[in-house]
Enzyme design. Structure first.
Site, mmCIF file in Angstrom:
data_model
loop_
_atom_site.group_PDB
_atom_site.id
_atom_site.type_symbol
_atom_site.label_atom_id
_atom_site.label_comp_id
_atom_site.label_asym_id
_atom_site.label_seq_id
_atom_site.Cartn_x
_atom_site.Cartn_y
_atom_site.Cartn_z
ATOM 1 N N ASP A 131 0.873 -1.173 0.000
ATOM 2 C CA ASP A 131 0.000 0.000 0.000
ATOM 3 C C ASP A 131 0.903 1.213 0.000
ATOM 4 O O ASP A 131 1.795 1.328 0.855
ATOM 5 C CB ASP A 131 -0.896 0.015 1.245
ATOM 6 N N GLU A 147 -9.139 0.186 -4.117
ATOM 7 C CA GLU A 147 -8.176 0.953 -3.319
ATOM 8 C C GLU A 147 -7.076 1.516 -4.218
ATOM 9 O O GLU A 147 -6.241 0.754 -4.716
ATOM 10 C CB GLU A 147 -7.547 0.052 -2.251
ATOM 11 N N HIS A 187 -3.413 0.309 -3.236
ATOM 12 C CA HIS A 187 -3.041 -1.107 -3.109
ATOM 13 C C HIS A 187 -2.563 -1.678 -4.450
ATOM 14 O O HIS A 187 -3.281 -1.627 -5.440
ATOM 15 C CB HIS A 187 -4.238 -1.922 -2.619
#
EC number: 3.4.13.22
Length: 183
Positions: free
Chosen positions: A103, A160, A163
């Protein structure tokens, strides 16, 4: 058998490390990791090194918010938010618990984090990679991150913007390492 995990540091990898789960500044509001130790599978580390170089050529630095995540940490996140759009059920295991996910965001040459429209771990539609309701500068910043990471060999997920994982992430076994200590 030796561990396939590699410790990532600011000094050795040319990144900024701000592990959110080593602070209370994350979506749970609680400390998850005892220390800010950043770890990746050696295969993901190879791709990270490429991403760092791509970012550097663009005058940017990668900032890491999370990498390898022990199963106990995955359980804590699931207990707080049992929503498989954002947190993988612990019994399945995530790409993070395999050490092949990261991340991250980007920092410009002045030390400012690029605006991605939401913070890390914002569990809303605004965090979806291809959200069309964002201003052009945010779309551009996400596209820069996406280009860097795809070019380095990672794959994005749609929920996301932060990510990225290896394309074959779930071919890797779950890892149980004490390199990242859980509270």
């Amino acid at each position: 058998m030796s561990s396939p995990l590699v410790v990532i540091t600011e000094q050795t990898h040319g990144v900024k490390i701000e592990l959110a789960y080593a602070t209370e500044n994350n979506f749970t509001g609680k400390l998850i990791y005892k220390h800010a130790t950043c770890v990746l599978h050696q295969d993901a580390e190879v791709c990270l090194k490429k991403a760092v170089e791509h970012a550097k050529r663009a005058g940017l630095t990668i900032v890491i918010y999370d990498a390898y995540r022990p199963g106990k940490a995955q359980q804590k996140l699931w207990d707080f938010l049992p929503d498989d759009h954002y947190v993988t059920p612990p019994e399945k295991g995530s790409a993070h618990t395999r050490g092949v996910a990261i991340d991250l965001g980007l920092i410009d040459q002045h030390g400012n984090v690029l605006d991605m429209g939401t913070g890390f771990d914002d569990m809303t539609n605004l965090s979806h990679t291809d959200n069309a309701d964002l201003p052009p500068h945010i779309v551009q910043n996400r596209a820069i991150l996406l280009g860097i990471m795809l070019h380095a060999g990672f794959k994005e997920i749609k929920y996301e913007w932060w990510h990225y994982q290896l394309p074959n992430a779930f071919d890797y076994p779950l890892l149980d390492s004490d390199l990242v200590e859980v509270v």
